[in-house]
Design a protein around this motif. Structure first.
Motif, PDB file in Angstrom:
ATOM      1  N   ARG A 179       0.724  -1.179  -0.023  1.00  0.00           N
ATOM      2  CA  ARG A 179      -0.169   0.060  -0.202  1.00  0.00           C
ATOM      3  C   ARG A 179       0.849   1.358  -0.132  1.00  0.00           C
ATOM      4  O   ARG A 179       1.949   1.150   0.600  1.00  0.00           O
ATOM      5  CB  ARG A 179      -0.861   0.063   1.331  1.00  0.00           C
ATOM      6  N   LYS A 180       0.352   2.410  -0.758  1.00  0.00           N
ATOM      7  CA  LYS A 180       0.982   3.550  -0.846  1.00  0.00           C
ATOM      8  C   LYS A 180       0.510   4.639  -0.336  1.00  0.00           C
ATOM      9  O   LYS A 180      -0.858   4.795  -0.214  1.00  0.00           O
ATOM     10  CB  LYS A 180       1.299   3.952  -2.356  1.00  0.00           C
ATOM     11  N   CYS A 181       0.874   5.425   0.418  1.00  0.00           N
ATOM     12  CA  CYS A 181       0.237   6.610   0.963  1.00  0.00           C
ATOM     13  C   CYS A 181      -0.035   7.840  -0.027  1.00  0.00           C
ATOM     14  O   CYS A 181       0.490   7.540  -1.084  1.00  0.00           O
ATOM     15  CB  CYS A 181       1.209   7.341   2.110  1.00  0.00           C
ATOM     16  N   LYS A 182      -0.842   8.744   0.301  1.00  0.00           N
ATOM     17  CA  LYS A 182      -1.565   9.424  -0.515  1.00  0.00           C
ATOM     18  C   LYS A 182      -0.208  10.345  -1.259  1.00  0.00           C
ATOM     19  O   LYS A 182      -0.258  10.910  -2.604  1.00  0.00           O
ATOM     20  CB  LYS A 182      -2.433  10.584   0.109  1.00  0.00           C
ATOM     21  N   THR A 183       0.796  10.629  -0.369  1.00  0.00           N
ATOM     22  CA  THR A 183       1.781  11.710  -0.903  1.00  0.00           C
ATOM     23  C   THR A 183       2.662  10.816  -2.028  1.00  0.00           C
ATOM     24  O   THR A 183       3.007  11.397  -2.815  1.00  0.00           O
ATOM     25  CB  THR A 183       2.836  12.000  -0.044  1.00  0.00           C
ATOM     26  N   ASP A 184       2.859   9.613  -1.677  1.00  0.00           N
ATOM     27  CA  ASP A 184       3.628   8.731  -2.818  1.00  0.00           C
ATOM     28  C   ASP A 184       2.701   8.698  -4.177  1.00  0.00           C
ATOM     29  O   ASP A 184       3.355   8.825  -5.137  1.00  0.00           O
ATOM     30  CB  ASP A 184       3.804   7.288  -2.153  1.00  0.00           C
ATOM     31  N   ILE A 185       1.430   8.548  -4.143  1.00  0.00           N
ATOM     32  CA  ILE A 185       0.584   8.267  -5.228  1.00  0.00           C
ATOM     33  C   ILE A 185       0.862   9.725  -5.986  1.00  0.00           C
ATOM     34  O   ILE A 185       0.916   9.483  -7.347  1.00  0.00           O
ATOM     35  CB  ILE A 185      -0.673   8.052  -4.956  1.00  0.00           C
ATOM     36  N   GLU A 186       0.588  10.870  -5.412  1.00  0.00           N
ATOM     37  CA  GLU A 186       0.653  12.059  -6.105  1.00  0.00           C
ATOM     38  C   GLU A 186       1.892  12.299  -6.579  1.00  0.00           C
ATOM     39  O   GLU A 186       1.984  12.902  -7.713  1.00  0.00           O
ATOM     40  CB  GLU A 186       0.273  13.298  -5.075  1.00  0.00           C
TER      41      GLU A 186
END
Length: 283
Positions: A120-127
């Motif tokens: 799972r990736k956090c929101k910051t990494d996805i952005e």
């Protein structure tokens, strides 16, 4: 018992008779006493025997009245032969770190620790991934899935050759990036020649104003998207490209776009004279 008539004139005979009479009386007394004891013993035996018979009858009756009970046979459960768990011995040393024989003990010395990395990736990494991908598309001049066609009453236009989803990158509005001073000089020059169309787009990034001049003819497709303020499916967006350290103007999908649809966006022109000169700006 009979009585004998004797002659009292013979005293010897009288004594013998009296003595024999006493013996008979004594024997009779002992016999009666024996008979009484025997009768008592016989009566006690009869009572004991009677009580015994009553008890025997009770026991026999109780044994007869007892109804047999049904017993379910239960198979004995055989416990599996599992060896008992024995934890490794934990030893604690009283040595200090200054001692040569001191060895620090860790949990991993006794138990296996499995390291698992989460997918799972956090929101910051996805952005960050999305921004990096967008920059690569801009730098590489990505224009896949676009087709230039001639449209009746409009001239040239751009159709979608693949399906786009809301938020997808469509194309860059490519041209010369200039400041406002240079933009005003070019706009004045373009107005003098009616054969030259105006493809200048003004935007703002971080409080600073820029202009993209796409008037010169090139093979880039972004400059050929037509206008619609009612049925648009794209919109412009200003982004800062970190690798280039420059702002860029791009077009993004505002909704899902099917194959064969014309790509349209709102030019944002609200000047009354421009709308009067170009009525298609109302559409």
């Amino acid at each position: 018992m009979g009585y004998e008539v004797i002659n009292h004139s013979d005293p010897t005979k009288v004594k013998i008779i009296i003595k024999s009479t006493q013996n008979i009386l004594m024997s009779n007394n002992s016999l009666s006493k024996h008979n009484s004891i025997q009768s008592k013993e016989t009566l006690g035996d009869k009572i004991n025997n009677k009580n015994k018979d009553i008890n025997d009858n009770k026991v026999t009756k109780k044994a007869c009245d007892k109804t047999p009970t049904h017993q379910t046979s239960i198979k004995s459960f055989t416990k599996p032969n599992i060896p008992p768990y024995t934890s490794p011995p934990l030893t604690f040393s009283n040595h200090t770190k200054k001692d040569k024989n001191y060895q620090k003990q860790l949990v991993t010395d006794y138990f296996t620790v499995v390291k698992r990395s989460s997918l799972r990736k956090c929101k910051t990494d996805i952005e960050n991934e999305k921004n990096n991908q967008l920059e690569e598309q801009i730098i590489s001049q990505f224009e896949e899935g676009l087709k230039i066609v001639e449209l009746p009453g409009k001239g040239r236009g751009v159709l979608a050759e693949k399906k786009f989803y809301r938020g997808d990158f469509i194309v860059e509005y490519a041209g010369d990036l200039i400041d406002l001073k240079e933009a005003k000089l070019r706009d004045t020059r373009y107005k003098l020649d009616r054969n030259i169309g105006c493809y200048m787009y003004y935007f703002e990034v971080a409080g600073k104003h820029y202009c993209v001049d796409a008037t010169p003819e090139t093979d880039r497709k972004g400059r050929l998207l037509n206008h619609s303020c009612k049925t648009f499916n794209c919109k412009t967006k200003a982004v800062w490209v970190r690798k280039l350290k420059l702002p860029k103007l791009i077009l993004m999908a505002t909704r899902d776009i099917e194959i064969g649809e014309e790509l349209l966006y709102d030019y944002g022109e609200r000047d009354k004279e421009a709308i009067k000169a170009h009525p298609w700006l109302k559409e």
